[in-house]
Design an enzyme around this catalytic site. Structure first.
Site, PDB file in Angstrom:
ATOM      1  N   ARG A  58       0.816  -1.221   0.000  1.00 32.76           N
ATOM      2  CA  ARG A  58       0.000   0.000   0.000  1.00 32.76           C
ATOM      3  C   ARG A  58       0.846   1.265   0.000  1.00 32.76           C
ATOM      4  NH1 ARG A  58      -3.220  -3.794   2.998  1.00 32.76           N
ATOM      5  NH2 ARG A  58      -2.102  -3.264   4.880  1.00 32.76           N
ATOM      6  N   GLU A  95       4.344 -10.965  14.438  1.00 34.80           N
ATOM      7  CA  GLU A  95       3.877 -11.528  15.703  1.00 34.80           C
ATOM      8  C   GLU A  95       4.322 -12.992  15.837  1.00 34.80           C
ATOM      9  OE1 GLU A  95      -0.149 -10.612  16.377  1.00 34.80           O
ATOM     10  OE2 GLU A  95      -0.153 -11.516  18.383  1.00 34.80           O
TER      11      GLU A  95
HETATM   12  P1  AMP Z   1       3.919  -2.427  11.744  1.00 37.09           P
HETATM   13  O1  AMP Z   1       5.173  -3.059  11.169  1.00 37.09           O
HETATM   14  O2  AMP Z   1       3.432  -3.126  12.965  1.00 37.09           O
HETATM   15  O3  AMP Z   1       4.096  -0.933  11.949  1.00 37.09           O
HETATM   16  O4  AMP Z   1       2.764  -2.650  10.675  1.00 37.09           O
HETATM   17  C1  AMP Z   1       2.697  -1.867   9.545  1.00 37.09           C
HETATM   18  C2  AMP Z   1       2.229  -2.616   8.330  1.00 37.09           C
HETATM   19  O5  AMP Z   1       1.172  -3.542   8.611  1.00 37.09           O
HETATM   20  C3  AMP Z   1       1.676  -1.632   7.333  1.00 37.09           C
HETATM   21  O6  AMP Z   1       2.210  -1.963   6.059  1.00 37.09           O
HETATM   22  C4  AMP Z   1       0.165  -1.794   7.406  1.00 37.09           C
HETATM   23  O7  AMP Z   1      -0.373  -1.825   6.114  1.00 37.09           O
HETATM   24  C5  AMP Z   1      -0.080  -3.102   8.134  1.00 37.09           C
HETATM   25  N1  AMP Z   1      -0.961  -2.954   9.333  1.00 37.09           N
HETATM   26  C6  AMP Z   1      -0.592  -3.163  10.619  1.00 37.09           C
HETATM   27  N2  AMP Z   1      -1.617  -2.982  11.474  1.00 37.09           N
HETATM   28  C7  AMP Z   1      -2.675  -2.607  10.711  1.00 37.09           C
HETATM   29  C8  AMP Z   1      -4.045  -2.227  11.005  1.00 37.09           C
HETATM   30  N3  AMP Z   1      -4.540  -2.190  12.259  1.00 37.09           N
HETATM   31  N4  AMP Z   1      -4.848  -1.894   9.971  1.00 37.09           N
HETATM   32  C9  AMP Z   1      -4.368  -1.899   8.690  1.00 37.09           C
HETATM   33  N5  AMP Z   1      -3.102  -2.249   8.363  1.00 37.09           N
HETATM   34  C10 AMP Z   1      -2.254  -2.608   9.345  1.00 37.09           C
END
Ligand code: AMP
Length: 175
Positions: A58, A95
């Protein structure tokens, strides 16, 4: 423009307990895309930035909008195994288990001034891995830019604590 109202929230996706912030519904609104493009242009024009690095998938959408509007390079940071060239990789934790991001070694160099773009920051693991790739190629990270910040999950604080600038167009607090 009320961009937040254009985000679709899907509870328990992709698994129980997650509130998924779906940007698809914002993409269906052409006025919102135009508005976002203008906001980014005003923020980044004449700031000596010469590349946007977008994180698959995205981050490609918003990253290309910005790069096109500024007339600068777009560099895709891809999931493992997608780039048909010499790459460097960076592993990051999910996770359960790990995943990797990759970048073309010819895409950036020590003259590059980069904004890293993704749709959303939660834990920051993806953003930090992307930033490590950009830095390994010798480039400067001018800022991270996200459409959505989930501040209470802590990723944006982690980036700020590491002296990065973080920009977002909206926040959903409390999740
Ligand atoms: P993080 O590495 O935990 O910051 O997760 C970021 C990536 O996961 C991004 O590319 C987001 O598109 C996706 N993502 C994580 N959590 C969500 C959420 N609650 N809603 C939508 N996309 C998420």
């Amino acid at each position: 423009m009320n961009l937040k109202s254009l985000i679709r929230t899907v509870p328990n996706y992709p698994k129980p307990g997650i509130l998924f912030r779906d940007i698809s519904t914002l993409l269906y609104n052409g006025n919102a895309l135009k508005y976002i493009s203008d906001v980014y242009f005003n923020r980044y024009n004449n700031k000596n930035i010469n590349a946007i690095a977008g994180i698959e998938a995205r981050g490609f959408i918003f990253g290309s909008i910005i790069a096109e509007k500024l007339g600068i390079a777009f560099v895709p940071i891809r999931k493992k195994g997608k780039l048909p060239c010499d790459v460097i990789s960076e592993e990051y934790s999910l996770e359960y288990g790990t995943d990797s991001l990759e970048i073309d070694i010819s895409s950036l160099n020590n003259n590059s001034k980069v904004v890293i773009v993704d749709d959303l920051i939660a834990t920051g693991g993806t953003a930090i891995a992307a930033g490590n790739l950009v830095k390994k190629l010798g480039a400067d990270i001018i800022e991270y830019s996200f459409l959505v910040n989930l501040p209470d999950i802590g990723g944006s604080t982690k980036l700020i604590d590491n002296d990065y600038k973080v920009h977002s167009l909206m926040e959903f607090a409390g999740e």
